[in-house]
Design a protein around this motif. Structure first.
Motif, mmCIF file in Angstrom:
data_model
loop_
_atom_site.group_PDB
_atom_site.id
_atom_site.type_symbol
_atom_site.label_atom_id
_atom_site.label_comp_id
_atom_site.label_asym_id
_atom_site.label_seq_id
_atom_site.Cartn_x
_atom_site.Cartn_y
_atom_site.Cartn_z
ATOM 1 N N UNK A 107 52.949 53.451 19.484
ATOM 2 C CA UNK A 107 54.197 54.018 20.013
ATOM 3 C C UNK A 107 54.642 53.316 21.289
ATOM 4 N N UNK A 108 53.700 52.976 22.137
ATOM 5 C CA UNK A 108 54.032 52.295 23.394
ATOM 6 C C UNK A 108 54.708 50.957 23.144
ATOM 7 N N UNK A 109 54.279 50.239 22.121
ATOM 8 C CA UNK A 109 54.808 48.906 21.874
ATOM 9 C C UNK A 109 55.938 48.818 20.870
ATOM 10 N N UNK A 110 56.310 49.938 20.246
ATOM 11 C CA UNK A 110 57.299 49.875 19.168
ATOM 12 C C UNK A 110 58.363 50.949 19.267
ATOM 13 N N UNK A 111 58.633 51.423 20.472
ATOM 14 C CA UNK A 111 59.637 52.466 20.673
ATOM 15 C C UNK A 111 60.971 52.035 20.085
ATOM 16 N N UNK A 112 61.661 52.987 19.482
ATOM 17 C CA UNK A 112 62.987 52.722 18.940
ATOM 18 C C UNK A 112 63.002 52.278 17.488
ATOM 19 N N UNK A 160 52.615 45.903 9.966
ATOM 20 C CA UNK A 160 53.292 45.374 8.780
ATOM 21 C C UNK A 160 54.539 46.187 8.463
ATOM 22 N N UNK A 161 54.452 47.495 8.650
ATOM 23 C CA UNK A 161 55.621 48.340 8.403
ATOM 24 C C UNK A 161 56.785 47.932 9.305
ATOM 25 N N UNK A 162 56.511 47.660 10.572
ATOM 26 C CA UNK A 162 57.579 47.240 11.490
ATOM 27 C C UNK A 162 58.130 45.875 11.076
ATOM 28 N N UNK A 163 57.283 44.984 10.625
ATOM 29 C CA UNK A 163 57.749 43.675 10.154
ATOM 30 C C UNK A 163 58.712 43.850 8.988
ATOM 31 N N UNK A 164 58.362 44.717 8.049
ATOM 32 C CA UNK A 164 59.226 44.955 6.889
ATOM 33 C C UNK A 164 60.488 45.704 7.324
ATOM 34 N N UNK A 165 60.347 46.648 8.234
ATOM 35 C CA UNK A 165 61.515 47.362 8.758
ATOM 36 C C UNK A 165 62.506 46.373 9.382
#
Length: 194
Positions: free
Chosen positions: A128-133, A62-67
């Protein structure tokens, strides 16, 4: 008479939903992106009266979605709400609800209360493997590195990281899109400013 009225009414609704002004489509994309995370929170809240109501993986996703929303719509009318929600998600995913020296349970500690559970560490590494960067991954990577240095133990250094991270999250009001290659230097600058 009634079936004819119903048919006319349905066709009017269908034709009116097919016509949207071009300016509305830009708003609709932002609104749709906002609704992606907002509806999820409404239907399956990440937080309840006891703290995090979903697992660490879901908090991070969810954090990545909001980011992504904040990067795509840096001037959004929902920016402040999104930043606040993002900060809550990341803080909960890292700290497990720990509040300095208060009698509460850290969600991610093992039975001994002295180390972060292995399955939580595995979740961080998978994330981390799926969300680098992503900015979220940068925070998680910094935390995982610290935990590695501390052998996964819940030490004073880990507690200090929590305090420092909460302060950094308060200052993350500028979530504009950045080139991923600039992210580490941005973090270094923020560290040297402290």
């Amino acid at each position: 008479e009634t079936p004819t009225e119903s048919t006319v009414s349905e066709s009017q609704v269908e034709s009116s939903s097919l016509t949207t002004p071009e300016s509305e489509s830009v708003f609709s994309e932002e609104e749709s992106a906002y609704r992606t995370w907002k509806d999820l929170e409404t239907n399956e809240p990440a937080f309840d009266k006891n703290g995090a109501g979903v697992d660490v993986q879901e908090l991070l996703n969810r954090a990545v979605t909001v980011e992504n929303f904040l990067q795509d719509y840096p001037e959004s009318v929902y920016k402040d709400e999104a930043i606040e929600y993002y900060n809550k998600l990341v803080t909960a995913a890292i700290t497990g609800g720990y509040v300095s020296e208060t009698p509460n349970s850290h969600l991610y500690l093992d039975e001994s209360g002295k180390a972060i559970r292995k399955e939580v560490l595995d979740t961080y590494n998978t994330f981390l493997e799926g969300n680098a960067g992503t900015k979220t991954a940068n925070i998680v990577e910094e935390y995982v590195t610290l935990l590695g240095n501390e052998s996964g133990n819940f030490t004073d250094s880990v507690k200090n990281f929590y305090v420092d991270m909460v302060e950094r999250m308060k200052n993350m009001s500028d979530m504009k899109a950045t080139d991923n290659s600039e992210t580490p230097s941005s973090e270094a600058n923020s560290k040297s400013a402290r």
